[in-house]
Motif scaffolding. Structure first.
Motif, PDB file in Angstrom:
ATOM      1  N   PHE A   1      -1.086  -1.286 -10.964  1.00 20.67           N
ATOM      2  CA  PHE A   1       0.125  -1.281 -10.149  1.00 20.67           C
ATOM      3  C   PHE A   1       0.568  -2.702  -9.813  1.00 20.67           C
ATOM      4  O   PHE A   1       1.764  -3.027  -9.872  1.00 20.67           O
ATOM      5  CB  PHE A   1      -0.134  -0.491  -8.868  1.00 20.67           C
ATOM      6  CG  PHE A   1       0.983  -0.548  -7.864  1.00 20.67           C
ATOM      7  CD1 PHE A   1       2.181   0.109  -8.095  1.00 20.67           C
ATOM      8  CD2 PHE A   1       0.839  -1.262  -6.684  1.00 20.67           C
ATOM      9  CE1 PHE A   1       3.217   0.064  -7.166  1.00 20.67           C
ATOM     10  CE2 PHE A   1       1.859  -1.319  -5.747  1.00 20.67           C
ATOM     11  CZ  PHE A   1       3.061  -0.655  -5.994  1.00 20.67           C
ATOM     12  N   GLN A   2      -0.371  -3.568  -9.473  1.00 19.39           N
ATOM     13  CA  GLN A   2      -0.034  -4.956  -9.180  1.00 19.39           C
ATOM     14  C   GLN A   2       0.523  -5.662 -10.423  1.00 19.39           C
ATOM     15  O   GLN A   2       1.439  -6.479 -10.326  1.00 19.39           O
ATOM     16  CB  GLN A   2      -1.250  -5.694  -8.635  1.00 19.39           C
ATOM     17  CG  GLN A   2      -1.619  -5.283  -7.212  1.00 19.39           C
ATOM     18  CD  GLN A   2      -2.842  -6.012  -6.702  1.00 19.39           C
ATOM     19  OE1 GLN A   2      -3.862  -6.090  -7.377  1.00 19.39           O
ATOM     20  NE2 GLN A   2      -2.746  -6.549  -5.497  1.00 19.39           N
TER      21      GLN A   2
ATOM     22  N   GLN B   1       0.830  -1.201   0.000  1.00 18.65           N
ATOM     23  CA  GLN B   1       0.000   0.000   0.000  1.00 18.65           C
ATOM     24  C   GLN B   1       0.870   1.260   0.000  1.00 18.65           C
ATOM     25  O   GLN B   1       0.595   2.226  -0.711  1.00 18.65           O
ATOM     26  CB  GLN B   1      -0.923  -0.002   1.220  1.00 18.65           C
ATOM     27  CG  GLN B   1      -1.912  -1.153   1.285  1.00 18.65           C
ATOM     28  CD  GLN B   1      -3.040  -1.052   0.277  1.00 18.65           C
ATOM     29  OE1 GLN B   1      -3.329   0.023  -0.230  1.00 18.65           O
ATOM     30  NE2 GLN B   1      -3.673  -2.174  -0.008  1.00 18.65           N
ATOM     31  N   LYS B   2       1.941   1.248   0.803  1.00 22.84           N
ATOM     32  CA  LYS B   2       2.843   2.404   0.855  1.00 22.84           C
ATOM     33  C   LYS B   2       3.563   2.592  -0.472  1.00 22.84           C
ATOM     34  O   LYS B   2       3.759   3.720  -0.943  1.00 22.84           O
ATOM     35  CB  LYS B   2       3.836   2.237   1.996  1.00 22.84           C
ATOM     36  CG  LYS B   2       3.200   2.392   3.378  1.00 22.84           C
ATOM     37  CD  LYS B   2       4.206   2.181   4.502  1.00 22.84           C
ATOM     38  CE  LYS B   2       3.533   2.334   5.856  1.00 22.84           C
ATOM     39  NZ  LYS B   2       4.477   2.106   6.976  1.00 22.84           N
ATOM     40  N   ALA B   3       3.957   1.473  -1.073  1.00 25.69           N
ATOM     41  CA  ALA B   3       4.587   1.563  -2.387  1.00 25.69           C
ATOM     42  C   ALA B   3       3.612   2.102  -3.426  1.00 25.69           C
ATOM     43  O   ALA B   3       3.994   2.843  -4.335  1.00 25.69           O
ATOM     44  CB  ALA B   3       5.114   0.190  -2.812  1.00 25.69           C
ATOM     45  N   PHE B   4       2.345   1.742  -3.304  1.00 29.20           N
ATOM     46  CA  PHE B   4       1.318   2.241  -4.216  1.00 29.20           C
ATOM     47  C   PHE B   4       1.149   3.748  -4.062  1.00 29.20           C
ATOM     48  O   PHE B   4       1.004   4.477  -5.054  1.00 29.20           O
ATOM     49  CB  PHE B   4      -0.007   1.520  -3.958  1.00 29.20           C
ATOM     50  CG  PHE B   4      -1.143   1.999  -4.819  1.00 29.20           C
ATOM     51  CD1 PHE B   4      -1.058   1.948  -6.203  1.00 29.20           C
ATOM     52  CD2 PHE B   4      -2.305   2.512  -4.240  1.00 29.20           C
ATOM     53  CE1 PHE B   4      -2.110   2.386  -7.006  1.00 29.20           C
ATOM     54  CE2 PHE B   4      -3.352   2.951  -5.026  1.00 29.20           C
ATOM     55  CZ  PHE B   4      -3.262   2.888  -6.411  1.00 29.20           C
ATOM     56  N   VAL B   5       1.184   4.234  -2.837  1.00 28.43           N
ATOM     57  CA  VAL B   5       1.085   5.678  -2.622  1.00 28.43           C
ATOM     58  C   VAL B   5       2.263   6.387  -3.290  1.00 28.43           C
ATOM     59  O   VAL B   5       2.096   7.436  -3.932  1.00 28.43           O
ATOM     60  CB  VAL B   5       1.019   6.004  -1.120  1.00 28.43           C
ATOM     61  CG1 VAL B   5       1.091   7.518  -0.895  1.00 28.43           C
ATOM     62  CG2 VAL B   5      -0.263   5.443  -0.508  1.00 28.43           C
ATOM     63  N   ALA B   6       3.461   5.819  -3.153  1.00 26.20           N
ATOM     64  CA  ALA B   6       4.634   6.402  -3.818  1.00 26.20           C
ATOM     65  C   ALA B   6       4.442   6.415  -5.330  1.00 26.20           C
ATOM     66  O   ALA B   6       4.796   7.387  -6.012  1.00 26.20           O
ATOM     67  CB  ALA B   6       5.883   5.617  -3.436  1.00 26.20           C
ATOM     68  N   TYR B   7       3.886   5.343  -5.856  1.00 26.96           N
ATOM     69  CA  TYR B   7       3.586   5.250  -7.291  1.00 26.96           C
ATOM     70  C   TYR B   7       2.587   6.331  -7.705  1.00 26.96           C
ATOM     71  O   TYR B   7       2.741   6.984  -8.756  1.00 26.96           O
ATOM     72  CB  TYR B   7       3.058   3.842  -7.574  1.00 26.96           C
ATOM     73  CG  TYR B   7       2.250   3.650  -8.825  1.00 26.96           C
ATOM     74  CD1 TYR B   7       2.870   3.304 -10.033  1.00 26.96           C
ATOM     75  CD2 TYR B   7       0.862   3.755  -8.818  1.00 26.96           C
ATOM     76  CE1 TYR B   7       2.117   3.093 -11.185  1.00 26.96           C
ATOM     77  CE2 TYR B   7       0.108   3.541  -9.953  1.00 26.96           C
ATOM     78  CZ  TYR B   7       0.734   3.210 -11.134  1.00 26.96           C
ATOM     79  OH  TYR B   7      -0.012   2.991 -12.266  1.00 26.96           O
ATOM     80  N   MET B   8       1.557   6.539  -6.893  1.00 26.47           N
ATOM     81  CA  MET B   8       0.542   7.538  -7.200  1.00 26.47           C
ATOM     82  C   MET B   8       1.134   8.947  -7.154  1.00 26.47           C
ATOM     83  O   MET B   8       0.811   9.795  -7.999  1.00 26.47           O
ATOM     84  CB  MET B   8      -0.618   7.419  -6.215  1.00 26.47           C
ATOM     85  CG  MET B   8      -1.421   6.138  -6.352  1.00 26.47           C
ATOM     86  SD  MET B   8      -2.355   6.063  -7.896  1.00 26.47           S
ATOM     87  CE  MET B   8      -3.641   7.259  -7.559  1.00 26.47           C
TER      88      MET B   8
END
Length: 737
Positions: A278-279, A220-227
């Motif tokens: 993202f996944q 989830q944290k990596a996804f926020v960084a991606y966003m």
């Protein structure tokens, strides 16, 4: 590997039901660095592994010079008693010239932390080399050992349903730092040990890889960084995804909630679809990471591949929703695929063809079938001649390798009743004996059948993004169909009319000018640029067939506020603002002549008003009778067909026949129809190869209307306009003079 039985799915459900609370992830900043799609590391990986690299070109050159590969997966460590020497002898008798090993056996190779045992790998490598059989080594990372689960419980993925428990395969978080450390170590240890062995021709990275729903705190944290990297500001995110709805608006990056809860598909499909994208990127990066490690040790003449699988409906069915195949294939020298399909009375060859067309299109070159069934499920034990028919069907789509999963049936496992080429007694059986004829023919005809080149005028445009979005919103109209259920009838119809096809990825700025006809199923989510490109394709003289729900939302799954179907209405010459679920609706006056039972509309209908389009079919209904169901519009030099409802298979076939005719693609091959299937290509000698298949239990006569040639299986001449006899489930192969 194979799909597990319902029992295993039930166990997985129980695991989720009694899942533990997610553990706190460690060193998430390192995970973020690893996962960011735009990171320098990822860019370097792409640069290193691009298909035009010197190493890849050398591998391709080497593969062009090899013979057809005919093989099995082999697991010495599963054997109940010593029989390696006998297995090699039986393989040689069957013409098997390649085996895949090691991808299932991390716990055998590393029984305890940093304790190594390569004896099974060594035994098989040496025995196969002595017997003249080539070997593909798999990295054993898709199922990890018990000691690793005990030492690092956080390796087990946290999904939207809770924390996984140990037992099933592919239950890990492939981004987890502890998993990555140990996965890299086992890969390097194996590669260091085997890299100089002369039996090895290539490597398979992982196995049917996906993200497995991993969605823990670190992801989830990596996804926020991606966003943050993609959208820059939260205002842009809120606007793109419509997050004012139900107070879902995010006003601080630190408040970004888990996608597992508030932003599931039923509440905000936009953010859910972005997380799915993202996944898929996680999978792409993970396979590139593994391929890079393997290529540090691999010789320039050895390939790296992966066995992609397809969407699963009890068998290989359609586009895989969890992997961006075209992106992931960039890290590979050769794209590989696992194709499983029904046999016996329901053998059609469609799944073989679809899987082959898709995999060939990933890199626009020949591919490997790394897994398919020999016997498989009990209901799949092939009738006589079917194993041969299936084998040559793979070659006809451009396969250079055919491998069965697996050599021997397993005596105690989840896959006990997924039978291999040999049954549980390891003795010759009818399927094995038929495989022997395949091996001999592959060896004898290899130089004529390998590296078949295919040029198609028709393509299916698919999109993982449209697939995720369409499937997410199925609850909104109570649809039973998924994206693949829309795609398959159009592919199936063209297959049965002997139309060769490629696949183009709608998310990758596809080149369309190579084709004359493009099928666009349920392009629910798409950028303005792609839709305008399709309009231009029609304007320039191309033909497009759209299905319902195309152009409806943008790439962020936000429904367009313009006239529907958005943007493509210009080329289609139609508009609609309402849609409904049909109740007792058919097409007025049976315009395609399919009869009462086949003239019905199912599941979905758009109430279409033509602007410039010609109406091919109106609805038959007291309230909806003034609305169009199927239209066709001349736009520039081309033609756009729009099908605004879910049609029966018979209607779909008639619509596609009309489209083929108007695109001037109704050729000699179309005089033959299922169960007679014909495929063609050009071999490495520059001669046309034509395959003829009889997908039925009834012998067939085919009028051969092509150039004079030689039937390769019988080595007999055949002249144009003569009869070609096909036995039940039979195959003929003609090399034109």
């Amino acid at each position: 590997m194979k799909k597990h039985f319902l029992f295993i799915l039930f166990l997985s459900f129980l695991n989720q039901a009694f899942a533990q609370k997610p553990a706190t992830p460690l060193q998430t900043l390192q995970v973020e660095k690893t996962l960011q799609a735009t990171s320098e590391q990822t860019l370097q990986v792409e640069k290193t592994l691009q298909a035009t690299s010197e190493q890849t070109l050398q591998v391709e050159k080497t593969l062009q010079a090899t013979s057809l590969l005919f093989g099995v997966a082999y697991y010495d460590e599963y054997m109940p008693y010593e029989r390696l020497e006998k297995d090699v002898a039986m393989m040689k008798e069957a013409g098997i010239n390649v085996v895949r090993i090691a991808e299932s056996t991390w716990s055998t190779v590393e029984p305890q932390d940093n304790v190594w045992d390569f004896s099974h790998i060594d035994r098989v490598l040496n025995a196969m080399h002595k017997g003249g059989i080539k070997v593909i080594i798999g990295t054993p990372t898709y199922a990890f050992p018990t000691w690793l689960a005990k030492k690092y419980p956080d390796i087990l993925a946290t999904t939207s349903k809770g924390k996984n428990l140990y037992g099933a395969r592919q239950n890990m978080d492939i981004t987890n730092e502890h998993f990555r450390f140990h996965a890299e170590r086992v890969i390097r240890k194996i590669m260091e040990h085997v890299k100089d062995h002369p039996a090895i021709i290539g490597y398979q990275v992982d196995n049917e890889t996906k993200a497995y729903g991993t969605a823990g705190d670190n992801v989830q944290k990596a996804f926020v960084a991606y966003m943050k990297d993609k959208f820059k500001t939260l205002e842009a995110v809120n606007k793109a995804f419509g997050l004012d709805y139900w107070s879902n608006r995010i006003n601080n990056w630190d408040d970004f909630p888990t996608v597992n809860g508030t932003f599931n598909a039923s509440i905000n499909a936009s953010l859910n679809s972005e997380f799915s994208k993202f996944q898929r990127q996680i999978v792409t990066d993970y396979l590139a990471w593994q391929a890079k490690i393997v290529k540090e040790y691999a010789k320039p003449t050895q390939f790296v591949t992966q066995n992609f699988d397809l969407d699963w409906h009890g068998y290989s069915y359609g586009i895989q929703p969890d992997v961006d195949h075209f992106a992931a294939a960039k890290a590979l020298d050769v794209a590989g695929v696992d194709i499983y399909h029904p046999t016996q009375d329901v053998l059609t060859g469609i799944e073989i063809s679809l899987g082959g067309d898709l995999t060939r299109s990933m890199k626009n070159r020949n591919y490997f079938v790394l897994e398919t069934e020999a016997q498989g499920f009990p209901q799949w034990v092939p009738y006589p001649n079917q194993l041969r028919l299936q084998a040559f069907s793979h070659l006809a789509s451009g396969a250079n390798m055919l491998e069965y999963w697996h050599w021997h049936s397993i005596h105690n496992s989840a896959e006990t009743y997924w039978k291999g080429l040999l049954s549980h007694d390891f003795e010759p059986n009818p399927t094995y004996n038929e495989a022997k004829t395949i091996g001999k023919d592959f060896a004898r005809l290899s130089d004529k059948l390998i590296n078949l080149k295919k040029k198609n005028d028709v393509a299916v445009l698919f999109s993982n993004e449209a697939q995720t979005a369409f499937n997410a919103f199925s609850f909104g109209w109570g649809a039973r169909e998924t994206y693949n259920d829309i795609l398959r009838p159009y592919y199936d119809a063209l297959y049965k009319m002997n139309v060769g096809m490629d696949f183009v990825d709608g998310t990758k700025n596809p080149e369309l000018s190579n084709y004359k006809l493009i099928i666009v199923p349920a392009l629910y989510a798409a950028s303005d640029e792609l839709l305008k490109k399709l309009n231009q394709f029609v304007k320039d003289g191309g033909h497009v067939v759209y299905t319902f729900k195309s152009g409806f939302s943008d790439e962020n799954v936000k429904v367009r506020s313009t006239v529907q179907p958005a943007i493509i209405n210009e080329a289609c010459g139609i508009s609609y603002s309402q849609f409904t679920v049909p109740q007792n609706v058919s097409l007025k006056n049976d315009p395609f002549g399919v009869g009462k039972d086949n003239n019905k509309i199912n599941t979905w209908m758009e109430l279409i008003t033509p602007t410039t389009a010609k109406v091919l079919a109106y609805y038959e209904h007291p309230s909806w009778g003034n609305y169009a169901a199927v239209t066709q519009n001349q736009f520039g030099k081309g033609l756009a067909t729009y099908v605004g409802c879910m049609t029966t298979s018979a209607l779909t076939e008639k619509i596609m026949k009309d489209a083929l005719g108007k695109a001037n693609l109704w050729k000699t091959e179309q005089s033959l129809t299922f169960p007679i299937i014909t495929k063609s290509g050009v071999n490495q000698q520059g001669k046309t190869i034509r395959y003829f298949f009889n997908y039925s239990a009834v012998p067939q006569k085919v009028q051969y209307t092509f150039n004079n040639g030689n039937e390769l299986l019988s080595n007999k001449s055949i002249a144009t306009n003569t009869s070609l006899d096909l036995e039940a489930w039979g195959v003929k192969i003609i090399e034109e003079n």
